[in-house]
Each structure stands twice: as structure tokens, then as C-alpha cells.
Design an enzyme around this catalytic site. Structure first.
Site, mmCIF file in Angstrom:
data_model
loop_
_atom_site.group_PDB
_atom_site.id
_atom_site.type_symbol
_atom_site.label_atom_id
_atom_site.label_comp_id
_atom_site.label_asym_id
_atom_site.label_seq_id
_atom_site.Cartn_x
_atom_site.Cartn_y
_atom_site.Cartn_z
ATOM 1 N N GLU A 133 0.846 -1.196 0.000
ATOM 2 C CA GLU A 133 0.000 0.000 0.000
ATOM 3 C C GLU A 133 0.884 1.248 0.000
ATOM 4 O O GLU A 133 1.780 1.371 0.840
ATOM 5 C CB GLU A 133 -0.898 0.024 1.234
ATOM 6 C CG GLU A 133 -2.116 -0.852 1.133
ATOM 7 C CD GLU A 133 -3.032 -0.726 2.346
ATOM 8 O OE1 GLU A 133 -4.250 -0.680 2.159
ATOM 9 O OE2 GLU A 133 -2.517 -0.682 3.480
ATOM 10 N N ASN A 157 -6.370 -2.939 6.143
ATOM 11 C CA ASN A 157 -6.726 -3.110 7.547
ATOM 12 C C ASN A 157 -8.056 -2.460 7.904
ATOM 13 O O ASN A 157 -8.674 -2.842 8.903
ATOM 14 C CB ASN A 157 -5.606 -2.591 8.446
ATOM 15 C CG ASN A 157 -4.464 -3.577 8.525
ATOM 16 O OD1 ASN A 157 -4.686 -4.769 8.670
ATOM 17 N ND2 ASN A 157 -3.238 -3.104 8.407
#
Length: 291
Positions: A152, A190
Site C-alpha cells: 500500500e 486493515n
């Protein structure tokens, strides 16, 4: 700009994995930790994981030896000053990360890109405490780093295009795939994954199912390779709790409230695989559910 040397802060599970993939891709790596023992353990882990890749014929013995030779270690944080790229991979606590950046900043080159492997903390806020917010980014690798394909890339509000483009090219050289995420709590992976794990803990807490049945249900019913509680133990329950707290505080929504049972396990020091006990007890030959 061209990245040739990489400094990594933290020799734990994430730090040694990041060192592994960068060294294998041809970068000179300087791995830092406050513990000399942790650095020795990290090198042993990298060597073992590279050996596994050789045995599976994913890399040659020559490539393995060259990668190991590219990794140097130091317990002195300021030694990372001359590197082109710094990746902070310390514990998921904002005060710890800020202290690392404050100690490191006076020793960095003006051109050094500063990044954090944080899985949840605001990149804009971390960057604002440095002298180079335009050269600061979130650089979030997935665990285990040598295996997982995704990275990411998270821009803070001040991150410039050159910094983003440079890290994008680094990800490509590593042979991984980048996903761009906006700077919101927990980013993409997440933001989705941790509430699922937290909900699994609630299912256990409320007695809807036991550890084994919860994990079995998600593996066989949703085709997940690991059950959510097994995955939580692999990640570390302290990390899961820290991310849920960031989500709860940052988004002010009760759906992100950490399960009291997750908090209790962390308070007990049952953090998962790394401590030998979590939702499973790993101290025997095979893992046994603790509830």
C-alpha cells in the site's frame, strides 16, 4: 530520484521481511534495531527464508548469497543517515515512531525519502513532525513480506508527485504490486480486515462459537486460507488492538470498538505466535485453542 541504499528501522517480523525483499532486488540494505540480539535473529530468519526459496528453485544459490551480502546491521540509528530511503518498521505506536523520526532527522540527507510501514496511523500527522513532509509517505508491506504481493502506498496531504513516483518504481523493482490508498485510518487492507477479525473475537466473546469452529467456518465457508483468529495470532493481538483503537478514535464510530476479550488477551500478554499463546497455545507440538 534513484534509490540505491535503504535504511530499515526495526528488525522484527516486518523489518526482516522488508530487508529480505530489498536485498534480493539488488538494493544495499542497512537494518537497524536497538537490540543486537534482534539483529542476529533477523539475519538468521532472512537466511532461512532465502534457503527455502533456493530449495523451491525460486532463486539460485548465487542470488541467495548476494542478497545476504547486501544486508548490513547496526544498533546506531544515526548510521541510517546517508541512505536514500528510510523505512520505519517499528512497533505500531505513534509516540515510538515520532521519537525515531526526531532522532533520525538531523542526520538525513536533504534528498532522503522518509517512510513508515505503519498499518493504520495518519501519514499526514507523522509527516508534519518532520522537516520533509513532501518527501514522507506510508509504505505499507503485508506480512509475510517475501510472500505477499501487495504494497500500500499512502500519500500524506503534502507528499509530492516525485516521491510517490519514486516509491512506485521501487515497488515495481521489488516485483510487487502497488495499491494507492488515501490517508484515512487503517487505509484499505486493515480498514476491511481488522473489523472482521474484531467481529470474530466478538463471536467468541459472546459464545456463538469456539475458536476452532469460528476459524473452520471462515476457512471452509468463505474459502479463507486462515481463520480470523488464527490470522490474528499470526499478526499479533497487540497490533490488532492498536489498529482497532486507531479506527475507533479516528472514525468515532462504535462499530470499531475493540472487543473486550481482545483487550483482555493483550493485557494478559497472550499476543499470539510471538509469545507462544493467543487464541491458540503454540507451546506444544500442535496449536491448541485456548477457549
Amino acid at each position: 530520484m534513484t534509490i540505491e541504499t535503504v535504511g530499515i528501522v526495526g528488525a522484527g517480523q516486518m523489518g526482516n521481511g522488508i530487508a529480505h525483499v530489498f536485498a534480493l532486488a539488488g538494493y544495499e540494505v542497512l537494518l537497524n534495531d536497538i537490540s543486537a540480539e534482534a539483529l542476529e535473529k533477523a539475519l538468521a530468519t532472512v537466511g532461512k527464508n532465502l534457503d527455502r526459496q533456493v530449495s523451491r528453485e525460486k532463486i539460485s544459490q548465487t542470488e541467495r548469497d548476494a542478497a545476504m551480502a547486501r544486508i548490513k546491521t547496526t544498533t546506531t540509528l544515526t548510521d541510517l543517515g546517508p541512505t536514500d530511503l528510510v523505512i520505519e518498521a517499528a512497533t505500531e505506536r505513534e509516540t515510538v515512531k515520532q521519537a525515531i523520526f526526531e532522532d533520525l532527522l538531523p542526520h538525513l540527507k536533504p534528498t532522503t525519502i522518509l517512510t513508515s510501514n505503519t498499518s493504520s496511523i495518519s501519514i499526514t500527522r507523522l509527516a508534519s513532525r518532520t522537516d520533509r513532509p513532501e518527501k514522507f509517505m506510508g509504505f505499507h508491506f503485508m506480512n509475510p513480506v517475501p510472500v505477499m504481493q501487495l504494497v500500500e502506498l499512502i500519500r500524506g496531504i503534502a507528499t509530492d508527485k516525485e516521491t510517490y513516483d519514486t516509491l512506485l518504481s521501487v515497488v515495481e523493482k521489488l516485483g510487487k504490486t502497488a495499491a494507492s490508498a488515501e490517508d484515512f485510518p487503517a487505509f484499505i487492507v486493515n480498514r476491511i480486515l481488522m473489523p472482521m477479525i474484531n467481529e470474530a473475537v466478538y463471536v467468541l466473546y459472546e459464545g456463538v462459537g469456539n475458536v476452532r469452529s469460528i476459524d473452520l467456518s471462515l476457512k471452509l465457508g468463505a474459502n479463507h486460507p486462515m481463520g480470523p483468529l488464527e490470522l490474528a495470532d499470526f499478526i499479533g493481538l497487540d497490533t490488532c488492538l492498536a489498529i482497532m483503537n486507531v479506527l475507533h478514535d479516528g472514525l468515532a464510530d462504535t462499530k470499531y470498538r475493540p472487543c473486550p476479550l481482545l483487550t483482555k488477551y493483550v493485557e494478559a500478554g497472550w499476543l499470539g505466535r510471538k509469545t507462544g499463546r493467543g487464541f491458540y497455545d503454540y507451546r506444544g507440538d500442535t496449536p491448541v485453542p485456548t477457549r
